[in-house]
Write a protein that holds these residues in place. Structure first.
Motif, PDB file in Angstrom:
ATOM      1  N   VAL A 187       0.819  -1.217   0.000  1.00 47.57           N
ATOM      2  CA  VAL A 187       0.000   0.000   0.000  1.00 47.57           C
ATOM      3  C   VAL A 187       0.847   1.260   0.000  1.00 47.57           C
ATOM      4  N   GLY A 188       2.151   1.107  -0.187  1.00 48.24           N
ATOM      5  CA  GLY A 188       3.004   2.280  -0.355  1.00 48.24           C
ATOM      6  C   GLY A 188       3.702   2.761   0.894  1.00 48.24           C
ATOM      7  N   GLY A 189       3.726   1.958   1.960  1.00 43.77           N
ATOM      8  CA  GLY A 189       4.426   2.362   3.177  1.00 43.77           C
ATOM      9  C   GLY A 189       5.931   2.394   2.950  1.00 43.77           C
ATOM     10  N   ALA A 190       6.568   3.508   3.267  1.00 44.40           N
ATOM     11  CA  ALA A 190       8.013   3.657   3.035  1.00 44.40           C
ATOM     12  C   ALA A 190       8.796   2.948   4.137  1.00 44.40           C
ATOM     13  N   PRO A 191       9.875   2.240   3.780  1.00 48.11           N
ATOM     14  CA  PRO A 191      10.736   1.633   4.803  1.00 48.11           C
ATOM     15  C   PRO A 191      11.282   2.704   5.743  1.00 48.11           C
ATOM     16  N   ALA A 192      11.376   2.358   7.031  1.00 46.23           N
ATOM     17  CA  ALA A 192      11.791   3.330   8.039  1.00 46.23           C
ATOM     18  C   ALA A 192      13.064   2.887   8.738  1.00 46.23           C
ATOM     19  N   ARG A 193      13.807   3.832   9.260  1.00 42.42           N
ATOM     20  CA  ARG A 193      15.020   3.529  10.007  1.00 42.42           C
ATOM     21  C   ARG A 193      14.684   2.629  11.200  1.00 42.42           C
ATOM     22  N   GLY A 194      15.546   1.667  11.442  1.00 42.09           N
ATOM     23  CA  GLY A 194      15.369   0.764  12.574  1.00 42.09           C
ATOM     24  C   GLY A 194      14.572  -0.483  12.267  1.00 42.09           C
ATOM     25  N   GLN A 195      13.830  -0.501  11.149  1.00 40.75           N
ATOM     26  CA  GLN A 195      13.061  -1.690  10.780  1.00 40.75           C
ATOM     27  C   GLN A 195      13.995  -2.815  10.354  1.00 40.75           C
ATOM     28  N   VAL A 196      13.635  -4.057  10.742  1.00 42.23           N
ATOM     29  CA  VAL A 196      14.318  -5.241  10.244  1.00 42.23           C
ATOM     30  C   VAL A 196      13.537  -5.713   9.029  1.00 42.23           C
ATOM     31  N   ILE A 197      14.197  -5.752   7.881  1.00 36.98           N
ATOM     32  CA  ILE A 197      13.497  -6.046   6.633  1.00 36.98           C
ATOM     33  C   ILE A 197      14.042  -7.302   5.969  1.00 36.98           C
ATOM     34  N   VAL A 198      13.168  -7.908   5.142  1.00 37.48           N
ATOM     35  CA  VAL A 198      13.576  -8.986   4.243  1.00 37.48           C
ATOM     36  C   VAL A 198      13.564  -8.401   2.841  1.00 37.48           C
ATOM     37  N   PHE A 199      14.621  -8.645   2.077  1.00 35.50           N
ATOM     38  CA  PHE A 199      14.737  -8.049   0.741  1.00 35.50           C
ATOM     39  C   PHE A 199      15.480  -9.006  -0.194  1.00 35.50           C
ATOM     40  N   HIS A 200      15.310  -8.765  -1.469  1.00 33.64           N
ATOM     41  CA  HIS A 200      16.003  -9.556  -2.487  1.00 33.64           C
ATOM     42  C   HIS A 200      17.427  -9.050  -2.639  1.00 33.64           C
ATOM     43  N   ASP A 201      18.339  -9.998  -2.783  1.00 37.56           N
ATOM     44  CA  ASP A 201      19.763  -9.698  -2.941  1.00 37.56           C
ATOM     45  C   ASP A 201      19.963  -8.675  -4.069  1.00 37.56           C
ATOM     46  N   PRO A 202      20.526  -7.487  -3.757  1.00 39.07           N
ATOM     47  CA  PRO A 202      20.625  -6.439  -4.775  1.00 39.07           C
ATOM     48  C   PRO A 202      21.822  -6.561  -5.709  1.00 39.07           C
ATOM     49  N   HIS A 203      22.955  -7.043  -5.203  1.00 37.33           N
ATOM     50  CA  HIS A 203      24.183  -7.046  -6.002  1.00 37.33           C
ATOM     51  C   HIS A 203      25.000  -8.319  -5.758  1.00 37.33           C
ATOM     52  N   ASN A 204      24.332  -9.458  -5.777  1.00 38.22           N
ATOM     53  CA  ASN A 204      25.008 -10.748  -5.568  1.00 38.22           C
ATOM     54  C   ASN A 204      25.780 -10.791  -4.246  1.00 38.22           C
ATOM     55  N   TRP A 205      25.155 -10.291  -3.195  1.00 32.12           N
ATOM     56  CA  TRP A 205      25.794 -10.313  -1.886  1.00 32.12           C
ATOM     57  C   TRP A 205      26.060 -11.738  -1.426  1.00 32.12           C
ATOM     58  N   LEU A 219      26.775 -14.384  -3.123  1.00 33.46           N
ATOM     59  CA  LEU A 219      27.943 -14.977  -3.766  1.00 33.46           C
ATOM     60  C   LEU A 219      29.234 -14.446  -3.154  1.00 33.46           C
ATOM     61  N   SER A 220      29.254 -13.159  -2.820  1.00 35.89           N
ATOM     62  CA  SER A 220      30.467 -12.561  -2.275  1.00 35.89           C
ATOM     63  C   SER A 220      30.744 -13.009  -0.855  1.00 35.89           C
ATOM     64  N   THR A 221      29.727 -13.523  -0.172  1.00 39.01           N
ATOM     65  CA  THR A 221      29.912 -13.977   1.212  1.00 39.01           C
ATOM     66  C   THR A 221      29.865 -15.497   1.323  1.00 39.01           C
ATOM     67  N   GLY A 222      29.953 -16.180   0.178  1.00 39.58           N
ATOM     68  CA  GLY A 222      29.997 -17.641   0.202  1.00 39.58           C
ATOM     69  C   GLY A 222      28.649 -18.305   0.185  1.00 39.58           C
ATOM     70  N   GLY A 223      27.559 -17.548  -0.048  1.00 40.47           N
ATOM     71  CA  GLY A 223      26.217 -18.123  -0.089  1.00 40.47           C
ATOM     72  C   GLY A 223      25.953 -18.803  -1.415  1.00 40.47           C
ATOM     73  N   GLY A 224      24.869 -19.553  -1.483  1.00 39.63           N
ATOM     74  CA  GLY A 224      24.505 -20.262  -2.703  1.00 39.63           C
ATOM     75  C   GLY A 224      23.814 -19.340  -3.678  1.00 39.63           C
ATOM     76  N   SER A 225      23.707 -19.794  -4.890  1.00 47.83           N
ATOM     77  CA  SER A 225      23.071 -18.999  -5.941  1.00 47.83           C
ATOM     78  C   SER A 225      21.707 -19.535  -6.308  1.00 47.83           C
ATOM     79  N   GLY A 226      21.213 -20.478  -5.513  1.00 44.92           N
ATOM     80  CA  GLY A 226      19.905 -21.047  -5.805  1.00 44.92           C
ATOM     81  C   GLY A 226      20.041 -22.309  -6.630  1.00 44.92           C
ATOM     82  N   GLY A 227      18.969 -23.070  -6.751  1.00 46.68           N
ATOM     83  CA  GLY A 227      19.012 -24.325  -7.491  1.00 46.68           C
ATOM     84  C   GLY A 227      17.713 -24.560  -8.204  1.00 46.68           C
ATOM     85  N   ALA A 228      17.499 -25.812  -8.621  1.00 48.50           N
ATOM     86  CA  ALA A 228      16.279 -26.157  -9.334  1.00 48.50           C
ATOM     87  C   ALA A 228      15.074 -26.057  -8.403  1.00 48.50           C
ATOM     88  N   PHE A 229      13.935 -25.744  -8.990  1.00 44.22           N
ATOM     89  CA  PHE A 229      12.695 -25.642  -8.221  1.00 44.22           C
ATOM     90  C   PHE A 229      12.290 -27.034  -7.750  1.00 44.22           C
TER      91      PHE A 229
END
Length: 304
Positions: free
Chosen positions: A146-164, A166-176
């Motif tokens: 509904v358009g609520g803007a993210p606020a300081r202090g909130q703990v959020i879940v988000f999609h990896d923006p820049h292959n984070w 991979l750079s930290t040793g995480g997986g890149s996903g697999g088959a569904f």
């Protein structure tokens, strides 16, 4: 059966009273009982008797007394059973009814998890002590939709923006697979490798600065007290990843893990890659955490 002329001449059988004597108060001119005619005479409602004993027409014309051809009384329950059999509808098979309930339930669950709230699995210790590895978190999606803007202090879940990951040793996903399918309809928590959880430290226009590894962290020139949520509290290291100073671009966020020494967050990726690698576009935000379920993790006292 009508009496014949011979019988009428003989009269009634000896010992049997005459018809008039068997019916007390019998008056042929008044009562039509047994004659096939409607009652008439003085005192009978709707009757106008003439002087010669003839009756005027008053709505009883054609009246022939009791109907000998009345409808037979139906057998007990027969009428109801017949009515039910005529209106009985075809019953839906049990398996089809169950399948319908399952489809409706999955549809409602999918709508809820897509637009309202969804559970996610925490795969790393980067947000300790707020969440631990193996925790499940409930994320509010409605505010984002509904358009609520993210606020300081909130703990959020988000999609990896820049292959984070991979750079930290995480997986890149697999088959569904089946777990992904169950997560897609909301039965299992989402465990996609491109989803991350961090705390918002700065929004667009904020200046974020770390002057030393031991901190504190500055936002718009003011030192932040993060002892309420970072690892080790007052003895923690808010700037464990290094020294930097950034201005958050429009439409972006600066996010850090509460366990700064073990978090591949904005500061880590910015210092490692440079450029815009440390910023998270607001469009990547799935929602903010509104609840944590800890008792399902293996190392929790209440866990399995």
């Amino acid at each position: 059966m009508a009496a014949t002329e011979h019988d009428a001449a003989l009269g009634p059988e000896p010992g049997v009273p005459a018809y008039r004597d068997a019916v007390p108060g019998y008056e042929p001119a008044v009562s039509g009982f047994g004659t096939g005619q409607a009652p008439s005479g003085p005192g009978v409602p709707g009757s106008e008797s003439g002087g010669d004993g003839s009756d005027a027409h008053d709505g009883y014309d054609g009246y022939d007394g009791y109907d000998d051809a009345a409808e037979p009384t139906p057998t007990r329950g027969g009428g109801r059973r017949a009515a039910r059999s005529r209106t009985k509808r075809r019953r839906i098979p049990g398996w089809l009814e169950i399948l319908g309930y399952v489809v409706i339930s999955l549809t409602l669950t999918s709508i809820i998890k897509t637009f309202l709230i969804q559970m996610y699995y925490i795969p790393s210790p980067s947000m300790e002590p707020t969440t631990y590895k193996g925790d499940r978190v409930f994320v509010d999606k409605l505010s984002h939709w509904v358009g609520g803007a993210p606020a300081r202090g909130q703990v959020i879940v988000f999609h990896d923006p820049h292959n984070w990951m991979l750079s930290t040793g995480g997986g890149s996903g697999g088959a569904f697979n089946l777990p992904d399918l169950l997560a897609a309809v909301g039965i299992l928590p989402d465990q996609h490798d491109d989803l991350l959880i961090k705390r918002i430290i700065g929004v667009e226009g904020d200046t974020i600065e770390c002057k030393s590894a031991d901190g504190p962290l500055f936002r718009n020139g003011a030192a932040l007290d993060e002892s309420a949520y970072i690892m080790n509290g007052k003895t923690g290291r808010p700037c464990a990843n290094g020294v930097y100073k950034v201005i958050v671009p429009p439409g972006n966020l600066w996010v850090l893990g509460d366990n700064r020494e073990r978090s591949g967050d904005s500061s880590y990726n910015y210092l490692k890659k440079g450029g815009d690698a440390g910023f998270v576009p607001t469009k990547n935000v799935v929602g903010h955490v509104v609840g944590v379920v800890s008792w399902l993790r293996d190392d929790h006292p209440a866990g399995s």
